[in-house]
Design an enzyme around this catalytic site. Structure first.
Site, PDB file in Angstrom:
ATOM      1  N   GLY A   1      87.224  57.217  49.922  1.00  0.00           N
ATOM      2  CA  GLY A   1      87.395  55.772  50.025  1.00  0.00           C
ATOM      3  C   GLY A   1      86.531  55.075  48.997  1.00  0.00           C
ATOM      4  O   GLY A   1      85.489  55.612  48.604  1.00  0.00           O
TER       5      GLY A   1
ATOM      6  N   GLN B   1      82.004  48.549  44.667  1.00  0.00           N
ATOM      7  CA  GLN B   1      81.318  49.784  44.258  1.00  0.00           C
ATOM      8  C   GLN B   1      81.527  50.090  42.776  1.00  0.00           C
ATOM      9  O   GLN B   1      80.840  50.937  42.216  1.00  0.00           O
ATOM     10  CB  GLN B   1      81.800  50.981  45.099  1.00  0.00           C
ATOM     11  CG  GLN B   1      81.332  50.904  46.549  1.00  0.00           C
ATOM     12  CD  GLN B   1      81.713  52.168  47.292  1.00  0.00           C
ATOM     13  OE1 GLN B   1      82.831  52.288  47.782  1.00  0.00           O
ATOM     14  NE2 GLN B   1      80.794  53.119  47.362  1.00  0.00           N
TER      15      GLN B   1
ATOM     16  N   CYS C   1      78.309  58.322  51.199  1.00  0.00           N
ATOM     17  CA  CYS C   1      78.718  57.117  50.470  1.00  0.00           C
ATOM     18  C   CYS C   1      78.480  57.347  48.981  1.00  0.00           C
ATOM     19  O   CYS C   1      77.398  57.783  48.598  1.00  0.00           O
ATOM     20  CB  CYS C   1      77.909  55.916  50.957  1.00  0.00           C
ATOM     21  SG  CYS C   1      78.338  54.393  50.100  1.00  0.00           S
ATOM     22  N   LEU C   2      79.504  57.044  48.162  1.00  0.00           N
ATOM     23  CA  LEU C   2      79.371  57.272  46.715  1.00  0.00           C
ATOM     24  C   LEU C   2      78.273  56.402  46.109  1.00  0.00           C
ATOM     25  O   LEU C   2      77.757  56.723  45.048  1.00  0.00           O
ATOM     26  CB  LEU C   2      80.708  57.003  46.009  1.00  0.00           C
ATOM     27  CG  LEU C   2      81.868  57.942  46.386  1.00  0.00           C
ATOM     28  CD1 LEU C   2      83.141  57.501  45.694  1.00  0.00           C
ATOM     29  CD2 LEU C   2      81.534  59.389  46.050  1.00  0.00           C
TER      30      LEU C   2
ATOM     31  N   HIS D   1      83.967  51.851  57.095  1.00  0.00           N
ATOM     32  CA  HIS D   1      82.903  52.013  56.091  1.00  0.00           C
ATOM     33  C   HIS D   1      83.209  51.140  54.864  1.00  0.00           C
ATOM     34  O   HIS D   1      82.332  50.419  54.373  1.00  0.00           O
ATOM     35  CB  HIS D   1      82.793  53.500  55.718  1.00  0.00           C
ATOM     36  CG  HIS D   1      81.791  53.811  54.658  1.00  0.00           C
ATOM     37  ND1 HIS D   1      80.632  54.524  54.914  1.00  0.00           N
ATOM     38  CD2 HIS D   1      81.761  53.531  53.328  1.00  0.00           C
ATOM     39  CE1 HIS D   1      79.938  54.638  53.781  1.00  0.00           C
ATOM     40  NE2 HIS D   1      80.608  54.058  52.802  1.00  0.00           N
ATOM     41  N   GLU D   2      84.465  51.192  54.400  1.00  0.00           N
ATOM     42  CA  GLU D   2      84.844  50.412  53.214  1.00  0.00           C
ATOM     43  C   GLU D   2      84.886  48.911  53.521  1.00  0.00           C
ATOM     44  O   GLU D   2      84.517  48.097  52.678  1.00  0.00           O
ATOM     45  CB  GLU D   2      86.203  50.874  52.659  1.00  0.00           C
ATOM     46  CG  GLU D   2      86.299  52.357  52.290  1.00  0.00           C
ATOM     47  CD  GLU D   2      85.144  52.868  51.454  1.00  0.00           C
ATOM     48  OE1 GLU D   2      84.569  52.097  50.659  1.00  0.00           O
ATOM     49  OE2 GLU D   2      84.795  54.046  51.612  1.00  0.00           O
TER      50      GLU D   2
ATOM     51  N   HIS E   1      81.518  47.601  53.168  1.00  0.00           N
ATOM     52  CA  HIS E   1      81.197  47.374  51.745  1.00  0.00           C
ATOM     53  C   HIS E   1      81.680  45.999  51.296  1.00  0.00           C
ATOM     54  O   HIS E   1      80.952  45.255  50.645  1.00  0.00           O
ATOM     55  CB  HIS E   1      81.862  48.431  50.861  1.00  0.00           C
ATOM     56  CG  HIS E   1      81.069  49.696  50.709  1.00  0.00           C
ATOM     57  ND1 HIS E   1      79.763  49.718  50.257  1.00  0.00           N
ATOM     58  CD2 HIS E   1      81.406  50.991  50.904  1.00  0.00           C
ATOM     59  CE1 HIS E   1      79.339  50.975  50.207  1.00  0.00           C
ATOM     60  NE2 HIS E   1      80.306  51.767  50.601  1.00  0.00           N
TER      61      HIS E   1
HETATM   62 NI    NI Z   1      80.356  53.830  50.746  1.00  0.00          NI
END
Ligand code: NI
Length: 172
Positions: free
Chosen positions: A45, A50, A93-94, A135-136, A139
């Site tokens: 995701g 991000q 998480c990236l 989660h997204e 963000h």
């Molecule tokens: Ni994340």
């Protein structure tokens, strides 16, 4: 085009993103870049902020994760219509390379959003795809997964993350 992924504590990750007014060519180009960037980082995701773009756009593809139901979707201006149940899952998480934390989220969510053609879609998500979506969505609202932790759990996660950054910097 693969874009650079912004890592915490960049301001763009802690600021709520803006609503997309028109789903046009520019947004579709952004979506393509987001998928490319997410796949190259082996993520499931990605939220637009991000990669430094403060707009309410997310992409999800859980297909590479073998034990999870498949969901590949673009969601623009997403919102939760209703939620039920609770589930705990250890998330990555990236934007926090190397860190995983256990977060509690709703087990099932009903989602309303626009797709890449600007059409309204309603989606019922459950289990892993529902976790990724929440989660997204966080963000897009300027919330990261450590903000879902409280007290000493949050402090410990931050301390661990700082240590991971220091170690990564020491690598040649
Ligand atoms: Ni994340």
């Amino acid at each position: 085009m693969v874009r650079e992924i912004v890592t915490y504590p960049a301001e763009v990750l802690t600021t709520p993103t803006q609503t997309v007014d028109v789903v046009d060519r520019e947004i579709r180009d952004l979506i393509n870049d987001m998928f490319e960037t997410m796949y190259s980082a082996e993520g499931v995701g990605l939220a637009a902020n991000q990669i430094g773009v403060p707009l309410k756009v997310m992409v999800i593809d859980t297909t590479p994760k073998e034990d999870a139901p498949d969901l590949k979707v673009v969601l623009i201006n997403p919102e939760i219509v209703s939620a039920e149940g609770k589930v705990k899952y250890r998330e990555g998480c990236l934007s926090f390379p190397g860190l995983t934390v256990e977060v509690e989220r709703a087990e099932k969510v009903l989602v309303r959003a626009l797709n890449e053609h600007g059409e309204q879609v309603d989606l019922e998500l459950e289990g892993f795809p529902a976790i990724v979506f929440q989660h997204e969505l966080d963000h897009l609202n300027g919330i990261t997964f450590i903000d879902r932790l409280k007290g000493w759990r949050r402090r410990m996660a931050l301390e661990k993350y700082r240590k991971l950054i220091r170690e990564a910097k020491r690598q040649p």
